[in-house]
Design a protein around this motif. Structure first.
Motif, short mmCIF file in Angstrom:
data_model
loop_
_atom_site.label_atom_id
_atom_site.label_comp_id
_atom_site.label_asym_id
_atom_site.label_seq_id
_atom_site.Cartn_x
_atom_site.Cartn_y
_atom_site.Cartn_z
N LYS A 1 59.11 56.76 -82.02
CA LYS A 1 58.24 57.94 -82.09
C LYS A 1 58.85 59.12 -81.35
O LYS A 1 58.81 60.26 -81.83
CB LYS A 1 56.86 57.62 -81.51
N GLU B 1 59.89 62.62 -83.11
CA GLU B 1 59.30 63.88 -82.67
C GLU B 1 60.38 64.88 -82.24
O GLU B 1 60.31 66.06 -82.59
CB GLU B 1 58.33 63.63 -81.51
N TYR C 1 62.05 66.24 -85.38
CA TYR C 1 61.23 67.22 -86.10
C TYR C 1 61.21 68.56 -85.36
O TYR C 1 61.37 69.62 -85.97
CB TYR C 1 59.81 66.70 -86.28
N LYS C 2 61.03 68.51 -84.05
CA LYS C 2 60.99 69.75 -83.27
C LYS C 2 62.31 70.51 -83.36
O LYS C 2 62.34 71.74 -83.29
CB LYS C 2 60.68 69.43 -81.80
N TYR D 1 52.47 57.67 -87.77
CA TYR D 1 52.66 58.69 -86.72
C TYR D 1 53.14 60.01 -87.33
O TYR D 1 52.75 61.09 -86.88
CB TYR D 1 53.68 58.17 -85.71
N ALA D 2 53.97 59.91 -88.35
CA ALA D 2 54.56 61.09 -88.98
C ALA D 2 53.57 61.87 -89.84
O ALA D 2 53.90 62.97 -90.32
CB ALA D 2 55.77 60.69 -89.83
N LYS E 1 51.24 63.56 -88.93
CA LYS E 1 50.94 64.86 -88.30
C LYS E 1 51.96 65.91 -88.67
O LYS E 1 51.79 67.08 -88.35
CB LYS E 1 50.85 64.70 -86.78
N TYR E 2 53.04 65.48 -89.35
CA TYR E 2 54.06 66.41 -89.86
C TYR E 2 54.07 66.31 -91.39
O TYR E 2 54.88 65.58 -91.96
CB TYR E 2 55.45 66.05 -89.31
N GLU F 1 66.69 66.45 -78.61
CA GLU F 1 66.19 67.59 -79.39
C GLU F 1 67.18 68.76 -79.35
O GLU F 1 67.48 69.37 -80.40
CB GLU F 1 64.84 68.04 -78.86
#
Length: 218
Positions: free
Chosen positions: A30, A34, A37-38, A63-64, A66-67, A205
Motif C-alpha cells: 500500500k 501510494e 501514485y503521488k 485500496y486503489a 480511492k484513485y 516518491e
C-alpha cells in the motif's frame, strides 16, 4: 471501473513508465502504491511471484479504489487459471514473461488487455499474429536496446515495453527511448531495498517523480 485497451495504452505512453512490484506485506504494498501514485504513476503492475500474491493483490485493488484513474495490472502470469483468478480480483491487464498462445486466446476472448514477453523476432511475429498491441521485451538487460531498434525497423508500428534491467538514470533511459520504446517497465532498479525495508516511502516518491521527469524530457 473497466478500462479499455486504448485507454490503458494511452496511460502507459502518457507516463512512459510502469512500476513492477511485489511484496508479501500488504502495508508495504500500500505504501509503495501510494508513493507511486503521488509521484505521477497511473499504471501499476503487481507481480504473481509469492504464495500470497493473489491475496495481496486483492487487498491492493480495493485500496486503489480511492484513485479512480489508477490502472492496476498483474504480471508474471503463465496460466489461464491465474489470469482468471487475477482478473476476477480486479486486474485490468495481464503481463507474461513469455509468449503463451492459450493465454492470448483466453484474454482475447474475454476482451482483456494482455502483454506477452518476447525476446526474438519470431516471438514478436507470433505475438502480433495473436493480436498483441504491446509486447514486453524481456529480459531487457539481455535483449538490449539494439534489439528494440531492430524490431522497430521491421515493425515501425510495434509498441515495445522493455522490462528487466531498465535503470532510473538519464543515460539508461535515453538509450531505451532513442531505440523507440513505447514505455518501460521498472522493478528492482527503482525500488531501493533499504527504502522498502524501512518504509521510507517519501524517498521512493521523490525517486519516481524524478524518473518521470527524465522520461518526460526525453
Amino acid at each position: 471501473m473497466k478500462f479499455t485497451t486504448s485507454s490503458i495504452l494511452q496511460a502507459m505512453n502518457g507516463t512512459g513508465m510502469i512500476p513492477v512490484f511485489n511484496h508479501t506485506d500488504i502495508s508495504v504494498a500500500k505504501g509503495v502504491l501510494e508513493a507511486s501514485y503521488k509521484a505521477g504513476i497511473r499504471v501499476f503492475e503487481f507481480t504473481n511471484r509469492t504464495e500470497n500474491s493473489l491475496q495481496i493483490f486483492q487487498e491492493l485493488v480495493q485500496y486503489a479504489e480511492k484513485y479512480p484513474d489508477l490502472i492496476m495490472g498483474i504480471g508474471t502470469i503463465f496460466t489461464v487459471e491465474d489470469a482468471v483468478a487475477y482478473t476476477e480480483a480486479g486486474a485490468q491487464f495481464i503481463v507474461s514473461p513469455a509468449l503463451i498462445p492459450e493465454l492470448a486466446v483466453h484474454c482475447n476472448s474475454q476482451n482483456i488487455f494482455w502483454i506477452p514477453g518476447c525476446a526474438t523476432m519470431s516471438e514478436i511475429y507470433a505475438a502480433k499474429k495473436l493480436g498483441a498491441t504491446l509486447v514486453k521485451a524481456f529480459p531487457g538487460n539481455v535483449v538490449g536496446s539494439a534489439f528494440v531498434a531492430a524490431a522497430k525497423s521491421v515493425y515501425p508500428d510495434l509498441n515495445i515495453m522493455p522490462t528487466g534491467g531498465v535503470e532510473p538514470s538519464e543515460a539508461n533511459l535515453s538509450e531505451w527511448f532513442r531505440a523507440g520504446v513505447f514505455c518501460v517497465g521498472m522493478g528492482s532498479q527503482l525500488f531501493n531495498k533499504e527504502w522498502i525495508k524501512n518504509q521510507q516511502f517519501d524517498l521512493l516518491e521523490n525517486k519516481i517523480a524524478d524518473t518521470l521527469k527524465i522520461i518526460a524530457k526525453l
